[in-house]
Design a protein around this motif. Structure first.
Motif, PDB file in Angstrom:
ATOM      1  N   ILE A   9       0.852  -1.195   0.000  1.00 38.86           N
ATOM      2  CA  ILE A   9       0.000   0.000   0.000  1.00 38.86           C
ATOM      3  C   ILE A   9       0.887   1.244   0.000  1.00 38.86           C
ATOM      4  O   ILE A   9       1.765   1.385   0.859  1.00 38.86           O
ATOM      5  CB  ILE A   9      -0.919   0.019   1.241  1.00 38.86           C
ATOM      6  N   PRO A  10       0.686   2.154  -0.935  1.00 32.92           N
ATOM      7  CA  PRO A  10       1.502   3.373  -0.949  1.00 32.92           C
ATOM      8  C   PRO A  10       1.083   4.328   0.163  1.00 32.92           C
ATOM      9  O   PRO A  10       0.064   4.139   0.829  1.00 32.92           O
ATOM     10  CB  PRO A  10       1.211   3.963  -2.332  1.00 32.92           C
ATOM     11  N   ASP A  11       1.863   5.363   0.341  1.00 31.79           N
ATOM     12  CA  ASP A  11       1.588   6.364   1.367  1.00 31.79           C
ATOM     13  C   ASP A  11       0.183   6.945   1.192  1.00 31.79           C
ATOM     14  O   ASP A  11      -0.207   7.333   0.086  1.00 31.79           O
ATOM     15  CB  ASP A  11       2.624   7.482   1.292  1.00 31.79           C
ATOM     16  N   GLN A  12      -0.588   6.972   2.269  1.00 30.88           N
ATOM     17  CA  GLN A  12      -1.974   7.445   2.226  1.00 30.88           C
ATOM     18  C   GLN A  12      -2.166   8.775   2.952  1.00 30.88           C
ATOM     19  O   GLN A  12      -3.316   9.209   3.133  1.00 30.88           O
ATOM     20  CB  GLN A  12      -2.886   6.392   2.860  1.00 30.88           C
ATOM     21  N   HIS A  13      -1.099   9.426   3.340  1.00 28.60           N
ATOM     22  CA  HIS A  13      -1.233  10.706   4.042  1.00 28.60           C
ATOM     23  C   HIS A  13      -1.970  11.714   3.162  1.00 28.60           C
ATOM     24  O   HIS A  13      -1.742  11.794   1.945  1.00 28.60           O
ATOM     25  CB  HIS A  13       0.136  11.256   4.437  1.00 28.60           C
ATOM     26  N   GLY A  14      -2.875  12.467   3.788  1.00 28.54           N
ATOM     27  CA  GLY A  14      -3.657  13.457   3.060  1.00 28.54           C
ATOM     28  C   GLY A  14      -4.945  12.912   2.470  1.00 28.54           C
ATOM     29  O   GLY A  14      -5.730  13.671   1.893  1.00 28.54           O
ATOM     30  N   ARG A  15      -5.167  11.620   2.609  1.00 33.19           N
ATOM     31  CA  ARG A  15      -6.375  10.997   2.056  1.00 33.19           C
ATOM     32  C   ARG A  15      -7.368  10.684   3.176  1.00 33.19           C
ATOM     33  O   ARG A  15      -6.985  10.380   4.303  1.00 33.19           O
ATOM     34  CB  ARG A  15      -6.023   9.714   1.299  1.00 33.19           C
ATOM     35  N   ILE A  16      -8.646  10.755   2.831  1.00 29.37           N
ATOM     36  CA  ILE A  16      -9.720  10.405   3.753  1.00 29.37           C
ATOM     37  C   ILE A  16     -10.434   9.177   3.217  1.00 29.37           C
ATOM     38  O   ILE A  16     -10.912   9.169   2.073  1.00 29.37           O
ATOM     39  CB  ILE A  16     -10.718  11.567   3.930  1.00 29.37           C
ATOM     40  N   ALA A  17     -10.493   8.133   4.036  1.00 26.07           N
ATOM     41  CA  ALA A  17     -11.139   6.880   3.656  1.00 26.07           C
ATOM     42  C   ALA A  17     -12.319   6.609   4.576  1.00 26.07           C
ATOM     43  O   ALA A  17     -12.210   6.751   5.795  1.00 26.07           O
ATOM     44  CB  ALA A  17     -10.144   5.725   3.730  1.00 26.07           C
ATOM     45  N   VAL A  18     -13.436   6.223   3.993  1.00 23.82           N
ATOM     46  CA  VAL A  18     -14.611   5.801   4.751  1.00 23.82           C
ATOM     47  C   VAL A  18     -14.723   4.286   4.605  1.00 23.82           C
ATOM     48  O   VAL A  18     -14.777   3.772   3.484  1.00 23.82           O
ATOM     49  CB  VAL A  18     -15.892   6.474   4.231  1.00 23.82           C
ATOM     50  N   VAL A  19     -14.756   3.584   5.728  1.00 23.18           N
ATOM     51  CA  VAL A  19     -14.881   2.125   5.720  1.00 23.18           C
ATOM     52  C   VAL A  19     -16.124   1.751   6.512  1.00 23.18           C
ATOM     53  O   VAL A  19     -16.194   2.015   7.718  1.00 23.18           O
ATOM     54  CB  VAL A  19     -13.643   1.435   6.320  1.00 23.18           C
ATOM     55  N   THR A  20     -17.105   1.152   5.859  1.00 20.37           N
ATOM     56  CA  THR A  20     -18.305   0.729   6.578  1.00 20.37           C
ATOM     57  C   THR A  20     -18.040  -0.601   7.281  1.00 20.37           C
ATOM     58  O   THR A  20     -17.272  -1.425   6.808  1.00 20.37           O
ATOM     59  CB  THR A  20     -19.513   0.593   5.632  1.00 20.37           C
ATOM     60  N   GLY A  21     -18.665  -0.766   8.448  1.00 23.21           N
ATOM     61  CA  GLY A  21     -18.438  -1.997   9.210  1.00 23.21           C
ATOM     62  C   GLY A  21     -17.009  -2.150   9.663  1.00 23.21           C
ATOM     63  O   GLY A  21     -16.455  -3.244   9.669  1.00 23.21           O
ATOM     64  N   ALA A  22     -16.396  -1.036  10.082  1.00 20.64           N
ATOM     65  CA  ALA A  22     -14.953  -1.032  10.359  1.00 20.64           C
ATOM     66  C   ALA A  22     -14.595  -1.443  11.777  1.00 20.64           C
ATOM     67  O   ALA A  22     -13.418  -1.427  12.131  1.00 20.64           O
ATOM     68  CB  ALA A  22     -14.389   0.365  10.081  1.00 20.64           C
TER      69      ALA A  22
END
Length: 301
Positions: A9-22
């Motif tokens: 997985i590459p760098d995810q800084h600055g990104r917003i992720a929504v995960v349902t059932g997390a």
């Protein structure tokens, strides 16, 4: 890519992720890995106390928000609150699901509960967040399928399973519907020239908490069957890899579908998975899309 792991997985800084059932299972692993690589992760959960415990376990940059996918009012409230705080959403992982092998149950909106949770809630959520996703530099939506989609069939005259209801069949139909949605979403995004990418994944046979819950109504025999079945499955960490690749591999293209490579796609390294003929049928996609719009009141693309 052979041997893809979460370390890819590459760098995810600055990104917003929504995960349902997390708060558990595949969603917890997915949220954990995204946060570990720098993403701000929104844990969209029905039980916020469980979500808070998961957030403490995950660490990193997380926030917990209430979402009951079986209630369209809850979906709208969640989307409204999220958009009030975040104008851009980079990733939506439609992970949450339910499997109930007991009597037929319906949602707060009167929809068969598998279809309501596994498809309709996610259909509405995706539509409501699509503008925020389109504003992101490399936006993506992941739909979670299942091996059961391959033996299921959608009866558009009885989508709610009111005739001859069986829980296992209803679950399979809901996962076929989710798969059809992910594929049709890709078609429509491409046709609209949208930057949003729609991908799909399935976990093979994985040791999540859904299996024992599904058999609880069968008493001791059901619990024995459930836990015996768990012995033949792969770990949740392995099962989450297909959806993590669908979510974070920068080389993934719209419409790609990932699952395990070994033993009839039940376990093993991540590879491209096989869609059923019905899941890939554009006519089925159009019919399901129209039905979902009518049932949710959410229209997009």
């Amino acid at each position: 890519m052979a041997g893809w792991t979460a370390d890819h997985i590459p760098d995810q800084h600055g990104r917003i992720a929504v995960v349902t059932g997390a708060n558990s299972g595949l969603g917890l692993v997915t949220a954990t890995e995204l946060a570990r690589h720098g993403s701000r992760v929104v844990l969209a959960v029905r039980d916020t106390a469980a979500g808070a415990r998961a957030a403490r376990r995950i660490g990193g940059d997380t926030e917990v928000r209430a979402l009951d996918l079986a209630s369209l009012a809850s979906v709208r409230a969640f989307a409204g609150g999220l958009l009030a705080d975040h104008q851009v959403v980079d990733l939506l992982v439609n992970n949450a699901g339910t499997v109930l092998l007991g009597p037929r149950r319906v949602s707060a909106d009167g929809h068969e509960l598998h279809l309501a949770t596994n498809l309709l809630g996610h259909f509405a959520l995706t539509g409501l967040l699509l503008g925020a996703l389109a504003a992101a530099p490399a936006p993506r939506v992941v739909s979670l399928s299942s091996l059961t989609h391959r033996t299921a069939h959608l009866d558009f005259d009885d989508l709610m399973g009111e005739r001859g209801y069986r829980g296992a069949a209803a679950y399979g139909r809901s996962k076929l519907a989710t798969t059809v949605f992910g594929v049709e979403l890709d078609r429509r995004l491409r046709a609209a020239g949208s930057p949003v990418v729609s991908t799909l994944a399935h976990p093979g046979l994985t040791r999540t908490n859904l299996t024992p819950r599904a058999w609880q109504h069968r008493g001791r025999l059901g619990r024995t069957i459930a836990w015996f079945g768990l012995l033949a499955t792969q770990s949740v960490a392995r099962g989450a890899l297909p959806q993590l690749r669908a979510a974070a591999d920068p080389d993934v293209q719209g419409g790609q579908f990932f699952g395990p490579a070994g033993l009839f796609e039940t376990r093993g390294r991540v590879t491209e998975a096989r869609l059923s003929r019905e899941a890939a049928d554009p006519t089925v996609g159009k019919r399901l899309w129209s039905a979902a719009e009518t049932l949710t009141g959410v229209r997009y693309l």
